[in-house]
Design an enzyme around this catalytic site. Sequence first.
Site, short mmCIF file in Angstrom:
data_model
loop_
_atom_site.label_atom_id
_atom_site.label_comp_id
_atom_site.label_asym_id
_atom_site.label_seq_id
_atom_site.Cartn_x
_atom_site.Cartn_y
_atom_site.Cartn_z
N HIS A 166 39.21 24.53 41.63
CA HIS A 166 39.34 25.27 40.38
C HIS A 166 40.36 26.41 40.47
O HIS A 166 40.82 26.90 39.44
CB HIS A 166 37.98 25.74 39.86
N GLU A 204 35.22 38.65 47.52
CA GLU A 204 34.12 38.58 46.56
C GLU A 204 33.12 39.68 46.88
O GLU A 204 32.89 39.99 48.05
CB GLU A 204 33.41 37.23 46.68
N HIS A 228 40.80 26.59 48.51
CA HIS A 228 41.42 27.58 47.61
C HIS A 228 42.57 28.35 48.28
O HIS A 228 43.66 28.45 47.73
CB HIS A 228 40.39 28.60 47.13
C1 BG6 Z 1 33.71 28.27 44.98
C2 BG6 Z 1 32.92 28.61 46.22
O1 BG6 Z 1 34.54 27.17 45.21
O2 BG6 Z 1 34.51 29.38 44.62
C3 BG6 Z 1 32.08 29.84 46.00
O3 BG6 Z 1 32.09 27.51 46.57
C4 BG6 Z 1 32.92 30.99 45.50
O4 BG6 Z 1 31.41 30.24 47.20
C5 BG6 Z 1 33.77 30.55 44.31
O5 BG6 Z 1 32.07 32.06 45.12
C6 BG6 Z 1 34.76 31.63 43.91
O6 BG6 Z 1 35.37 31.29 42.70
P1 BG6 Z 1 35.93 32.39 41.72
O7 BG6 Z 1 36.63 31.61 40.65
O8 BG6 Z 1 34.75 33.16 41.24
O9 BG6 Z 1 36.86 33.24 42.54
#
Ligand code: BG6
Length: 476
Positions: A166, A204, A228
Amino acid sequence: MIIFGGVGDLSARKLLPALYMAHLHGNLPPHTRIIAIGRRDWTRDEYLAFMQKQSRPFVDSKAMDVQAWESFLAAFDYVNLDVSKAEDYVRLASSTRPGVQRVFYLATAPNLFASICDSLSAAGLVDQQSRVVLEKPLGHDLASAQAINTAVSQHFAENQIYRIDHYLGKETVQNLMVLRFGNAIFGPLWQAPYIKSVQITVAESVGVGSRAGFYDDTGAMRDMVQNHLLQLLCIVAMEPPVSLDPDAVRDEKLKVLRSLRPMTLTDIGRDTVRGQYKAGAIDGETVKGYLDETNVPQDSGTETFVALRAQINNWRWANVPFFLRTGKRLQKRQSEIVIEFSDLPFSIIPSGPRTGANRLIIKLQPEESIQLQMMAKEPGSGMHMQPVTLNLDLQQAFTARRAEAYERLLIDVIRGRLMHFMRRDELEAAWTWVEPILNGWKELGDTPRNYPAGTWGPAAASALVAREGMSWVEET
Ligand code: BG6
């Protein structure tokens, strides 16, 4: 669209709200039907009640239009299915119309992907216009990722497979390509020796929450870095693709992954840092340590933080360190890419105490912005320079609505646009680089270093960059 894992957390929090937004803005094709699949023996009405309770709160209240929500619900069906039972797929087949285009969204544990695809195919549900979306994590290591890819490829051609990450759906991440390839000024400078280092941080403030069952087996390296962070690195480092054709873009990203210098045990010991959060405070609130979270084994050695120094072995990036860092329960949610340009070869202008190199800072979260740190003359009679920031406020520059990552990617799937999805070879190249690091930690008996929640991770992560006379950019 047929969603496996329709009762799961991801569906409730991300997929269904994203589909609602697509529906609200007229981006779902007319007559779309969505079939949620789950193991619970629910009726359709019970599923709609679940959506009401578990998904609706995740729709931005400003976007909640009661009529649109009702017509969205009208598109749904629920099918109770045991993924291991062939007869259940026959029942599923009988509830879909023949000849329609089907998108299968597999938001389940990855070890079910192969058998779900086999059974869908055996039930005659897969044809040449079908598409399958595979959620991350795709495998636990290279071998399991290859096994899944091979199994899925028995039924779907590569251009029918959408491996979702994503981060590739985030507006600023997509904008990074435009920034790089739509602005002539960066072209000549986007390489060694004009760039001194690159930092990629995805911090995070949340902890592991209720996901320990999944997370403890996974850790930050597999959960965040393998996908990511490496995808972000690819977009920063890739050569200009010949066009925006999905394969042209993915070819270039693949080349970056293949150019990552493999880490030896010595490199792993020197260039990687693992951490695990202890109790601490975030925004004035006390939070538990990882080992005290529900369902985490007392002796867990899972990392909730990783920092590492990567090196790309090609002409463009020779000797430019790429520092990657991600962690849970850090001081704040902050994701950004910092491109640090080289120092002046020689300065005739006296510097102030804060003078530094030019930096391009691409902020992904929580706010999106692009900043260029430049030097300017400090007002006054002398000739002194101080850093100032050119700030590109994207929210202000474009008032159009910005779709959330999942919404954008789901629309891409529906429209058959593969550019922002990972190709098989890319995914496997990422595992090829990551797996030796995971194995190396085991071999070295590496245990994660503790860091108090609410900090920026273990001190060793600062030492990693300090060694090269640099520091993480934290307050910008
Ligand atoms: C997910 C992970 O792919 O991405 C999670 O499994 C993480 O652990 C999340 O919290 C973070 O996504 P974003 O869009 O909130 O930065």
